[in-house]
Design a protein around this motif. Structure first.
Motif, PDB file in Angstrom:
ATOM      1  N   CYS A  21       0.861  -1.199   0.000  1.00 43.17           N
ATOM      2  CA  CYS A  21       0.000   0.000   0.000  1.00 43.17           C
ATOM      3  C   CYS A  21       0.892   1.243   0.000  1.00 43.17           C
ATOM      4  CB  CYS A  21      -0.916  -0.007   1.207  1.00 43.17           C
ATOM      5  SG  CYS A  21      -1.928  -1.507   1.290  1.00 43.17           S
ATOM      6  N   GLY A  67       1.359  -7.847  10.919  1.00 43.10           N
ATOM      7  CA  GLY A  67       2.098  -7.906   9.665  1.00 43.10           C
ATOM      8  C   GLY A  67       2.447  -6.554   9.100  1.00 43.10           C
ATOM      9  N   ARG A 139      -5.854   0.064  -1.947  1.00 44.78           N
ATOM     10  CA  ARG A 139      -6.277  -1.204  -1.350  1.00 44.78           C
ATOM     11  C   ARG A 139      -6.783  -2.171  -2.420  1.00 44.78           C
ATOM     12  NH1 ARG A 139      -4.438  -2.206   3.555  1.00 44.78           N
ATOM     13  NH2 ARG A 139      -6.252  -3.481   4.039  1.00 44.78           N
TER      14      ARG A 139
HETATM   15  S1  SF4 Z   1      -1.588  -4.724   3.366  1.00 43.65           S
HETATM   16 FE1  SF4 Z   1      -1.208  -3.754   5.385  1.00 43.65          FE
HETATM   17  S2  SF4 Z   1       0.926  -4.230   5.954  1.00 43.65           S
HETATM   18 FE2  SF4 Z   1       0.619  -4.740   3.767  1.00 43.65          FE
HETATM   19  S3  SF4 Z   1       1.359  -2.950   2.687  1.00 43.65           S
HETATM   20 FE3  SF4 Z   1      -0.848  -2.686   2.969  1.00 43.65          FE
HETATM   21  S4  SF4 Z   1      -1.066  -1.567   4.940  1.00 43.65           S
HETATM   22 FE4  SF4 Z   1       1.027  -2.344   4.839  1.00 43.65          FE
END
Ligand code: SF4
Ligand SMILES: C[S@@+](CC[C@H](N)C(=O)[O-])C[C@H]1O[C@@H](n2cnc3c(N)ncnc32)[C@H](O)[C@@H]1O
Length: 384
Positions: A21, A67, A139
């Protein structure tokens, strides 16, 4: 859990995501080849054994899979890690086991398996309730998918939370109020509400520097923060920490371990820990890069790259930094015990004079609503 037993947390870091992200600077990595989960499980088991071997005798009260995206792990991987924790530590009968999940349909399909493995609390990264906002945050899921994942999580787990990011580019007070009310109507017991932060080295940081990502100014951010506090408190989920809201009793016990400055083990790539070894509090951190962490664990039995004894002053400062994030504040007597000297009364009086801190009836020192937006400065002023 007996009252005389200090909480002890185990943090497990899963460092992989499907994509990165653009706002995120967590230790998360994208791999196009399949992850060898069996190999990671062996390394997690080895690091758990090594960490338990150092301190020993703790009873685990909370476990947190963070994570990265832990909901990319197979449920059997989660189960094996929980088994290893149970083999090397005593686990409290009422242990809280949280797993952070991204709300895509693929990941929701694993929720049942996580429950069977022993997870009893899920924290979903919903981030926004509209598709345009989700796309702007980069997202991979839609709002519908997130709502479906939340409904499934609520049907399977007694305890659920979700995260939203606010103070997004162009977000008005009215828009955030509507979104927050919708979030509260989903009746979670816990909500994490983060103001969008531009982190160095991220794509958002480059866009921001180029003037192509404009965030609400200080006054507008403050208004959004105030609105968040008022709306959540009125809905029965007051802030118990700057960005975390819960019905009384539904606070995340694992995060309270950090903020109340208890001990915790950090396992997995880039995990941090705070452990007392022979009476001294130690700050630990492991190798961040997943494959390098694996190689290190496979060759020396653990992934530690930092293992430092903290001085009394450092310990006391960390205690302040963590504890003052909480609405309940800190016990000045514990500061005195850690630091070996009391807090500076003149500084306390000055900060209280500005209305940034107050002493509660039971003698605890806490940051006021007015002080929270300038928390870092308050802590810096009080620190040893
Ligand atoms: S999914 Fe969550 S941990 Fe992974 S890059 Fe996106 S915000 Fe960061
Ligand atoms: C470990 S992260 C991610 C968990 C999960 N991988 C996800 O993205 O859904 C935990 C939370 O931190 C928040 N977060 C991460 N980066 C942020 C940023 N730059 N500004 C504000 N909140 C952020 C997000 O709400 C996120 O859900």
């Amino acid at each position: 859990m007996s009252a005389d037993r200090a909480p002890f947390g185990v943090y497990i870091h899963w460092p992989f995501c499907l994509s990165k992200c653009p706002y995120c600077d967590f230790n998360s990595h994208v791999r196009h080849a399949a992850i060898d989960e069996a190999r990671f499980v062996r390394a997690f088991e080895a690091e758990i054994a090594a960490t338990a071997g150092r301190g020993g005798g703790r009873t685990v009260s909370t476990i947190f899979f963070g994570g990265g995206t832990p909901s990319l792990m197979q449920p059997t991987t989660v189960g094996s890690i929980l088994d290893a924790i149970g083999k090397h530590w005593t686990v409290a009968p009422d242990v809280e086991v949280t797993l952070e999940a991204n709300p895509t349909s693929v990941e929701a399909a694993r929720f049942r398996g996580y429950r069977a493995a022993g997870v009893n609390r899920v924290s979903l990264g919903v981030q926004a309730l509209g598709d345009a906002a989700l796309a702007a945050l980069g997202r991979l899921h839609t709002a519908r998918e997130a709502l479906d994942a939340l409904a499934l999580a609520r049907s399977l787990f007694d305890r659920c939370s979700f995260d939203l990011i606010y103070a997004r580019p162009g977000q008005t007070r009215r828009e955030w109020q509507d979104e927050l009310r919708r979030a509260l109507a989903l009746a979670p017991e816990h909500l994490s509400l983060y103001q969008l932060t531009v982190e160095d080295g991220t794509p958002f940081s480059a866009l921001h520097a180029a003037g192509r990502l404009v965030l609400p100014d200080e006054e507008a951010s403050r208004a959004l923060y105030d609105l968040t506090q008022e709306t959540c408190a009125a809905a029965g989920l007051p802030a118990y920490e700057i960005s975390n809201h819960a019905r009384p009793g539904a606070e995340c016990r694992h995060n309270l371990v950090y903020w109340r400055y208890h001990e915790y083990a950090g396992i997995g790539p880039g995990a941090h820990g705070r452990l007392e070894v022979e009476g001294t509090r130690r700050a630990t951190a492991t190798e961040k890069e997943p494959e390098a962490w694996l190689a290190r664990v496979e060759s020396v039995g653990h992934g530690l790259v930092t293992d430092e004894a903290l001085t009394r002053a450092e310990t006391a400062d960390e205690f302040l930094l963590m504890g003052l994030r909480l609405a309940e504040g800190i016990d000045p007597a514990r500061y005195r015990a850690l630091a070996g000297c009391p807090l500076d009364q003149a500084r306390i009086a000055a900060l209280a004079g500005f209305g940034f801190i107050e002493t509660s009836a039971d003698g605890r020192l806490r940051v006021t609503h007015r002080g929270f937006p300038v928390l870092d400065a308050v802590v810096a002023d009080l620190a040893a």
